[in-house]
Design a protein around this motif. Structure first.
Motif, short mmCIF file in Angstrom:
data_model
loop_
_atom_site.label_atom_id
_atom_site.label_comp_id
_atom_site.label_asym_id
_atom_site.label_seq_id
_atom_site.Cartn_x
_atom_site.Cartn_y
_atom_site.Cartn_z
N ALA A 5 10.14 -7.77 1.06
CA ALA A 5 10.76 -9.04 1.49
C ALA A 5 10.69 -9.18 3.01
CB ALA A 5 12.22 -9.10 1.01
N GLU A 6 10.95 -8.09 3.70
CA GLU A 6 10.90 -8.08 5.16
C GLU A 6 9.47 -8.37 5.65
OE1 GLU A 6 11.84 -4.61 8.33
OE2 GLU A 6 12.86 -4.42 6.39
N TYR A 7 8.51 -7.75 4.97
CA TYR A 7 7.09 -7.93 5.33
C TYR A 7 6.69 -9.41 5.20
CZ TYR A 7 2.01 -7.30 5.35
OH TYR A 7 0.68 -7.39 5.66
N ILE A 8 7.11 -10.03 4.11
CA ILE A 8 6.74 -11.42 3.86
C ILE A 8 7.39 -12.33 4.91
CG2 ILE A 8 6.99 -13.35 2.22
CD1 ILE A 8 6.90 -11.17 -0.02
N LYS A 9 8.65 -12.03 5.23
CA LYS A 9 9.38 -12.84 6.22
C LYS A 9 8.70 -12.74 7.58
CE LYS A 9 14.06 -13.86 7.63
NZ LYS A 9 14.96 -12.99 8.40
N LYS A 10 8.37 -11.52 7.94
CA LYS A 10 7.79 -11.27 9.26
C LYS A 10 6.37 -11.83 9.40
CE LYS A 10 7.49 -8.92 13.14
NZ LYS A 10 8.38 -8.60 14.21
N THR A 11 5.54 -11.67 8.35
CA THR A 11 4.12 -12.02 8.48
C THR A 11 3.79 -13.39 7.89
OG1 THR A 11 3.58 -11.04 6.34
CG2 THR A 11 3.40 -9.60 8.25
N ASN A 12 4.72 -13.94 7.11
CA ASN A 12 4.43 -15.19 6.44
C ASN A 12 3.24 -15.12 5.49
OD1 ASN A 12 5.51 -17.72 6.24
ND2 ASN A 12 5.53 -17.92 8.49
N ARG A 13 2.95 -13.92 5.01
CA ARG A 13 1.79 -13.75 4.14
C ARG A 13 2.25 -13.43 2.73
NH1 ARG A 13 -2.84 -14.69 5.45
NH2 ARG A 13 -3.78 -12.96 4.33
N ARG A 14 1.50 -13.94 1.76
CA ARG A 14 1.80 -13.62 0.37
C ARG A 14 1.36 -12.19 0.06
NH1 ARG A 14 -0.07 -17.18 -4.79
NH2 ARG A 14 -2.14 -16.41 -4.26
N VAL A 15 2.17 -11.46 -0.66
CA VAL A 15 1.86 -10.07 -1.00
C VAL A 15 1.42 -10.00 -2.47
CG1 VAL A 15 2.95 -7.81 -1.37
CG2 VAL A 15 3.33 -9.04 0.78
N THR A 16 0.44 -9.15 -2.73
CA THR A 16 -0.01 -8.93 -4.11
C THR A 16 0.78 -7.77 -4.72
OG1 THR A 16 -2.23 -9.59 -3.46
CG2 THR A 16 -2.03 -8.41 -5.55
N ILE A 17 1.25 -7.95 -5.93
CA ILE A 17 1.91 -6.87 -6.65
C ILE A 17 0.97 -6.40 -7.75
CG2 ILE A 17 3.89 -6.27 -8.13
CD1 ILE A 17 4.74 -6.89 -5.24
N GLU A 18 0.55 -5.15 -7.68
CA GLU A 18 -0.35 -4.62 -8.71
C GLU A 18 0.48 -3.95 -9.80
OE1 GLU A 18 -2.36 -2.52 -5.33
OE2 GLU A 18 -4.10 -2.83 -6.64
N TYR A 19 0.08 -4.22 -11.04
CA TYR A 19 0.83 -3.68 -12.17
C TYR A 19 -0.17 -3.23 -13.22
CZ TYR A 19 4.94 -3.30 -15.26
OH TYR A 19 5.95 -2.83 -16.06
N VAL A 20 -0.34 -1.91 -13.34
CA VAL A 20 -1.33 -1.38 -14.28
C VAL A 20 -0.71 -1.34 -15.67
CG1 VAL A 20 -0.74 1.06 -13.84
CG2 VAL A 20 -3.03 0.48 -14.64
N MET A 21 -1.43 -1.86 -16.66
CA MET A 21 -0.86 -2.03 -18.00
C MET A 21 -1.09 -0.78 -18.86
SD MET A 21 0.54 -5.03 -17.94
CE MET A 21 0.77 -5.44 -19.67
N LEU A 22 -0.02 -0.02 -19.05
CA LEU A 22 -0.10 1.24 -19.80
C LEU A 22 0.57 1.05 -21.17
CD1 LEU A 22 1.07 3.45 -16.80
CD2 LEU A 22 -1.28 3.31 -17.68
N ASN A 23 -0.21 1.31 -22.20
CA ASN A 23 0.26 1.08 -23.56
C ASN A 23 1.58 1.80 -23.86
OD1 ASN A 23 0.04 0.10 -26.26
ND2 ASN A 23 -0.68 2.14 -26.88
#
Ligand code: SAH
Length: 340
Positions: A240-258
């Protein structure tokens, strides 16, 4: 002796100034290395003989070598032998918008994610800056085409090799260097909080991707050792701090494990965790490896997970699968080589 491909233009400017030479020589060196791609100093025609000799004395010009190339459709995987005979991998992905390369940042990795092949073999050392720069130069040379985007998502944890990775980014981003725009460079991290805070103070606009992979504390600690040091709550605050400071959208990676993190409840939990943040989720189909017991989620389950996130107003995409038949996933080629 340091390798010439480890030097940013600023580093070369100070090198020349220290020798009471003009700073524009740094730009000339960059033009030879990255625009004309001329590795032999003796051919640097606008550089005087005595400076050529000095450069040969002060720097190594030796590049690593590609020792294996595997192809499958739009994906090519390279096994690269470093000057000390260690091996790393780089992957070329031909996308509709151009060529993208996934670069490694360390030999092995110490982060110890339970599902990851690179972590199984432990870190041997950090990569030097030139060893990352040369992954791109070597691939461009072999395919005779330009690379337009770079993801630092190969073997290793880039933020565990902060200084070298940053110099690498400066060199490939430099207009006189490989000239890849910051918006076409993505750094992926398992969530090293102090370094993410450091990164938000840097003056360039690269993309940040966070390997989250879990929707709650317990699950994340089971899957990713790093969560025991920088837990999910702390990581979410930092994002949240990173987004506020840089105004950049962050990617969230989520690996799908059965049957591990792919239930509908996980999707709802994840949506709650991300609500209101300028992020998008990239669901990654798991690439199975022989050594680990994790299985990939079914296509149907991935779709259900995707729909649940959508319904909860979370931006989400599913990562295209590249090269699962050529062990393109995360350290599998290197681990075959090591175990030979
Ligand atoms: N250490 C960094 C970058 C390298 S790993 C990081 O953790 O982000 C790049 C991505 O691939 C991470 O999201 C990682 O969790 C994921 N990954 C590792 N093994 C995988 C596998 N077998 N299949 C799919 N993704 C995997």
């Amino acid at each position: 002796m340091k390798n010439i491909y480890s030097y940013t233009k600023e580093d070369l400017v100070s090198y020349f100034l220290n020798r009471e030479e003009k700073s524009f020589k740094a730009t000339q060196v960059f033009e030879w290395l990255y625009q004309k791609r001329e590795n032999n100093v003796e051919n640097w025609s606008n550089i005087k003989k005595e400076i050529q000799e000095q450069l040969k004395e002060d720097f190594s010009f030796v590049m690593p070598k590609i020792v294996k190339r595997e192809k499958e459709k739009q994906t090519e995987k390279y096994l690269i032998e470093l000057n000390d005979q260690e091996h790393i991998e780089a992957v070329l992905m031909r996308q509709v918008y151009g060529n993208s390369v996934c670069v490694s940042s360390q030999v092995g990795c110490n982060m110890g994610c339970a599902f990851c092949e690179s972590g199984r073999l432990k870190k041997i050392r950090n990569l030097e800056t030139y060893e990352m720069v040369c992954q791109i130069l070597l691939i461009e040379k072999i395919i005779q085409e330009r690379i337009s985007s770079v993801v630092i998502m190969g073997i290793g944890e880039p933020l565990d090799n902060y200084e070298n990775v940053l110099r690498f980014i400066k060199i490939i981003n430099d207009a006189k260097g490989i000239a890849i725009g910051a918006r076409h460079i993505t750094l992926s991290t398992c969530g090293l909080v102090p370094q993410i805070k450091r990164l938000m103070e840097e003056p360039f606009q690269i993309n940040l991707a966070i390997s989250l992979h879990a929707s709650n504390q317990d699950l994340r600690s089971k899957l990713m050792g790093v969560n025991k040091v920088y837990n999910l709550t702390l990581l979410m605050q930092t994002i949240a701090e990173y987004i506020k400071k840089t105004n950049r959208r962050v990617t969230i990676e989520y690996v799908m494990l059965n049957n591990v993190n792919d239930r509908i409840e996980n999707a709802i939990e994840l949506a709650n965790l991300l609500k209101g943040l300028n992020v998008y989720v990239n669901l990654i189909p798991y690439n199975e490896t022989n050594h680990l017991e994790f299985k990939k989620s079914s296509k149907n389950q991935i779709m259900k997970f995707y729909d649940t996130l959508k319904k909860n107003k979370i931006n989400v995409t599913i990562r295209k699968e590249f090269g699962s038949n050529i062990s393109a996933a995360c350290g599998q080629l290197r681990s075959k080589e090591v175990e030979k």
